[in-house]
Scaffold this motif. Sequence first.
Motif, PDB file in Angstrom:
ATOM      1  N   PRO A   1      13.782  21.023  -6.465  1.00  0.00           N
ATOM      2  CA  PRO A   1      14.146  22.208  -5.664  1.00  0.00           C
ATOM      3  C   PRO A   1      13.019  23.235  -5.589  1.00  0.00           C
ATOM      4  O   PRO A   1      12.869  23.893  -4.554  1.00  0.00           O
ATOM      5  N   GLU A   2      12.220  23.338  -6.645  1.00  0.00           N
ATOM      6  CA  GLU A   2      11.122  24.309  -6.633  1.00  0.00           C
ATOM      7  C   GLU A   2       9.974  23.906  -5.711  1.00  0.00           C
ATOM      8  O   GLU A   2       9.033  24.678  -5.527  1.00  0.00           O
ATOM      9  N   ASP A   3      10.035  22.721  -5.136  1.00  0.00           N
ATOM     10  CA  ASP A   3       9.047  22.325  -4.123  1.00  0.00           C
ATOM     11  C   ASP A   3       9.409  22.853  -2.741  1.00  0.00           C
ATOM     12  O   ASP A   3       8.625  22.703  -1.802  1.00  0.00           O
ATOM     13  N   THR A   4      10.579  23.449  -2.617  1.00  0.00           N
ATOM     14  CA  THR A   4      11.003  24.011  -1.344  1.00  0.00           C
ATOM     15  C   THR A   4      10.030  25.084  -0.881  1.00  0.00           C
ATOM     16  O   THR A   4       9.763  26.040  -1.610  1.00  0.00           O
ATOM     17  N   ALA A   5       9.500  24.907   0.327  1.00  0.00           N
ATOM     18  CA  ALA A   5       8.485  25.816   0.853  1.00  0.00           C
ATOM     19  C   ALA A   5       8.112  25.384   2.258  1.00  0.00           C
ATOM     20  O   ALA A   5       8.480  24.287   2.701  1.00  0.00           O
ATOM     21  N   VAL A   6       7.365  26.241   2.921  1.00  0.00           N
ATOM     22  CA  VAL A   6       6.683  25.835   4.148  1.00  0.00           C
ATOM     23  C   VAL A   6       5.302  25.338   3.735  1.00  0.00           C
ATOM     24  O   VAL A   6       4.573  26.029   3.029  1.00  0.00           O
ATOM     25  N   TYR A   7       4.966  24.147   4.180  1.00  0.00           N
ATOM     26  CA  TYR A   7       3.703  23.509   3.813  1.00  0.00           C
ATOM     27  C   TYR A   7       2.710  23.600   4.968  1.00  0.00           C
ATOM     28  O   TYR A   7       3.066  23.359   6.135  1.00  0.00           O
ATOM     29  N   TYR A   8       1.493  23.936   4.607  1.00  0.00           N
ATOM     30  CA  TYR A   8       0.417  24.114   5.578  1.00  0.00           C
ATOM     31  C   TYR A   8      -0.801  23.305   5.145  1.00  0.00           C
ATOM     32  O   TYR A   8      -1.040  23.122   3.951  1.00  0.00           O
ATOM     33  N   CYS A   9      -1.595  22.879   6.105  1.00  0.00           N
ATOM     34  CA  CYS A   9      -2.891  22.292   5.772  1.00  0.00           C
ATOM     35  C   CYS A   9      -3.992  23.244   6.211  1.00  0.00           C
ATOM     36  O   CYS A   9      -3.791  24.118   7.060  1.00  0.00           O
ATOM     37  N   ASN A  10      -5.147  23.078   5.600  1.00  0.00           N
ATOM     38  CA  ASN A  10      -6.293  23.925   5.923  1.00  0.00           C
ATOM     39  C   ASN A  10      -7.523  23.279   5.327  1.00  0.00           C
ATOM     40  O   ASN A  10      -7.437  22.420   4.442  1.00  0.00           O
ATOM     41  N   LYS A  11      -8.668  23.684   5.765  1.00  0.00           N
ATOM     42  CA  LYS A  11      -9.890  23.318   5.083  1.00  0.00           C
ATOM     43  C   LYS A  11      -9.907  24.042   3.737  1.00  0.00           C
ATOM     44  O   LYS A  11      -9.347  25.131   3.601  1.00  0.00           O
ATOM     45  N   VAL A  12     -10.564  23.432   2.782  1.00  0.00           N
ATOM     46  CA  VAL A  12     -10.570  23.978   1.423  1.00  0.00           C
ATOM     47  C   VAL A  12     -12.010  24.084   0.943  1.00  0.00           C
ATOM     48  O   VAL A  12     -12.831  23.218   1.221  1.00  0.00           O
ATOM     49  N   VAL A  13     -12.303  25.129   0.218  1.00  0.00           N
ATOM     50  CA  VAL A  13     -13.583  25.254  -0.463  1.00  0.00           C
ATOM     51  C   VAL A  13     -13.432  24.554  -1.802  1.00  0.00           C
ATOM     52  O   VAL A  13     -12.694  25.028  -2.689  1.00  0.00           O
ATOM     53  N   TRP A  14     -14.133  23.404  -1.930  1.00  0.00           N
ATOM     54  CA  TRP A  14     -13.978  22.582  -3.137  1.00  0.00           C
ATOM     55  C   TRP A  14     -14.390  23.365  -4.380  1.00  0.00           C
ATOM     56  O   TRP A  14     -15.426  23.998  -4.431  1.00  0.00           O
ATOM     57  N   GLY A  15     -13.534  23.312  -5.380  1.00  0.00           N
ATOM     58  CA  GLY A  15     -13.829  23.980  -6.647  1.00  0.00           C
ATOM     59  C   GLY A  15     -13.199  25.347  -6.749  1.00  0.00           C
ATOM     60  O   GLY A  15     -12.972  25.851  -7.862  1.00  0.00           O
ATOM     61  N   THR A  16     -12.900  25.960  -5.623  1.00  0.00           N
ATOM     62  CA  THR A  16     -12.250  27.267  -5.633  1.00  0.00           C
ATOM     63  C   THR A  16     -10.787  27.145  -5.253  1.00  0.00           C
ATOM     64  O   THR A  16      -9.990  28.013  -5.614  1.00  0.00           O
ATOM     65  N   TRP A  17     -10.469  26.111  -4.463  1.00  0.00           N
ATOM     66  CA  TRP A  17      -9.112  25.818  -4.015  1.00  0.00           C
ATOM     67  C   TRP A  17      -8.545  26.954  -3.177  1.00  0.00           C
ATOM     68  O   TRP A  17      -7.342  27.203  -3.178  1.00  0.00           O
ATOM     69  N   ILE A  18      -9.416  27.607  -2.447  1.00  0.00           N
ATOM     70  CA  ILE A  18      -8.956  28.627  -1.517  1.00  0.00           C
ATOM     71  C   ILE A  18      -9.150  28.105  -0.098  1.00  0.00           C
ATOM     72  O   ILE A  18     -10.028  27.262   0.149  1.00  0.00           O
ATOM     73  N   PRO A  19      -8.337  28.581   0.835  1.00  0.00           N
ATOM     74  CA  PRO A  19      -8.464  28.116   2.216  1.00  0.00           C
ATOM     75  C   PRO A  19      -9.761  28.622   2.840  1.00  0.00           C
ATOM     76  O   PRO A  19     -10.157  29.767   2.612  1.00  0.00           O
ATOM     77  N   GLU A  20     -10.396  27.778   3.629  1.00  0.00           N
ATOM     78  CA  GLU A  20     -11.658  28.149   4.256  1.00  0.00           C
ATOM     79  C   GLU A  20     -11.444  28.783   5.632  1.00  0.00           C
ATOM     80  O   GLU A  20     -12.191  29.688   6.017  1.00  0.00           O
ATOM     81  N   LEU A  21     -10.447  28.313   6.362  1.00  0.00           N
ATOM     82  CA  LEU A  21     -10.180  28.860   7.683  1.00  0.00           C
ATOM     83  C   LEU A  21      -9.309  30.109   7.556  1.00  0.00           C
ATOM     84  O   LEU A  21      -8.444  30.186   6.682  1.00  0.00           O
ATOM     85  N   ASP A  22      -9.526  31.047   8.445  1.00  0.00           N
ATOM     86  CA  ASP A  22      -8.726  32.272   8.398  1.00  0.00           C
ATOM     87  C   ASP A  22      -7.546  32.214   9.354  1.00  0.00           C
ATOM     88  O   ASP A  22      -6.970  33.247   9.711  1.00  0.00           O
ATOM     89  N   TYR A  23      -7.198  30.987   9.773  1.00  0.00           N
ATOM     90  CA  TYR A  23      -6.011  30.824  10.592  1.00  0.00           C
ATOM     91  C   TYR A  23      -5.249  29.618  10.076  1.00  0.00           C
ATOM     92  O   TYR A  23      -5.787  28.791   9.332  1.00  0.00           O
ATOM     93  N   TRP A  24      -3.980  29.553  10.477  1.00  0.00           N
ATOM     94  CA  TRP A  24      -3.087  28.525   9.977  1.00  0.00           C
ATOM     95  C   TRP A  24      -2.325  27.878  11.126  1.00  0.00           C
ATOM     96  O   TRP A  24      -2.147  28.481  12.170  1.00  0.00           O
ATOM     97  N   GLY A  25      -1.857  26.652  10.882  1.00  0.00           N
ATOM     98  CA  GLY A  25      -0.946  26.024  11.820  1.00  0.00           C
ATOM     99  C   GLY A  25       0.446  26.600  11.660  1.00  0.00           C
ATOM    100  O   GLY A  25       0.648  27.579  10.937  1.00  0.00           O
ATOM    101  N   GLN A  26       1.408  25.950  12.298  1.00  0.00           N
ATOM    102  CA  GLN A  26       2.774  26.462  12.237  1.00  0.00           C
ATOM    103  C   GLN A  26       3.465  26.094  10.941  1.00  0.00           C
ATOM    104  O   GLN A  26       4.491  26.679  10.587  1.00  0.00           O
ATOM    105  N   GLY A  27       2.879  25.144  10.213  1.00  0.00           N
ATOM    106  CA  GLY A  27       3.486  24.697   8.966  1.00  0.00           C
ATOM    107  C   GLY A  27       4.671  23.781   9.212  1.00  0.00           C
ATOM    108  O   GLY A  27       5.145  23.608  10.334  1.00  0.00           O
TER     109      GLY A  27
END
Length: 121
Positions: free
Chosen positions: A88-114
């Motif tokens: 149940p704790e996996d419940t969420a809206v899931y999005y994809c994005n480019k990632v900065v390897w090693g920092t695990w932060i999104p690289e793009l400043d925009y998102w899809g609809q999820g």
Amino acid sequence: QVQLVESGGGLVQAGGSLRLSCAVSGRPSNSIVMGWFRRAPGKEREFVAAHSWSTDNTHYTDSVKGRFTISRDNRKNTVYLQMNSLKPEDTAVYYCNKVVWGTWIPELDYWGQGTQVTVSS
């Protein structure tokens, strides 16, 4: 510019499985790192998994290790997230994005609809 379209979410009982897809268009580089993020109700968006297209290395947040698998279809420029043993704790809206390897932060400043994933107990 890379475009991202997520799909594959749904309603599933705890212990079930889903496979999410992220279609990546716009001529992504073979050195790209793609990842999945999620935002649960009332929480900040968090990193889930990443896959380096050049090294084939993967990285997961601790809460999904052993349950989720990120992969790529080279021909389709599609990134997948196979989710097993859902909780149940996996419940969420899931999005994809480019990632900065090693920092695990999104690289793009925009998102899809999820895509919404809801896990019932």
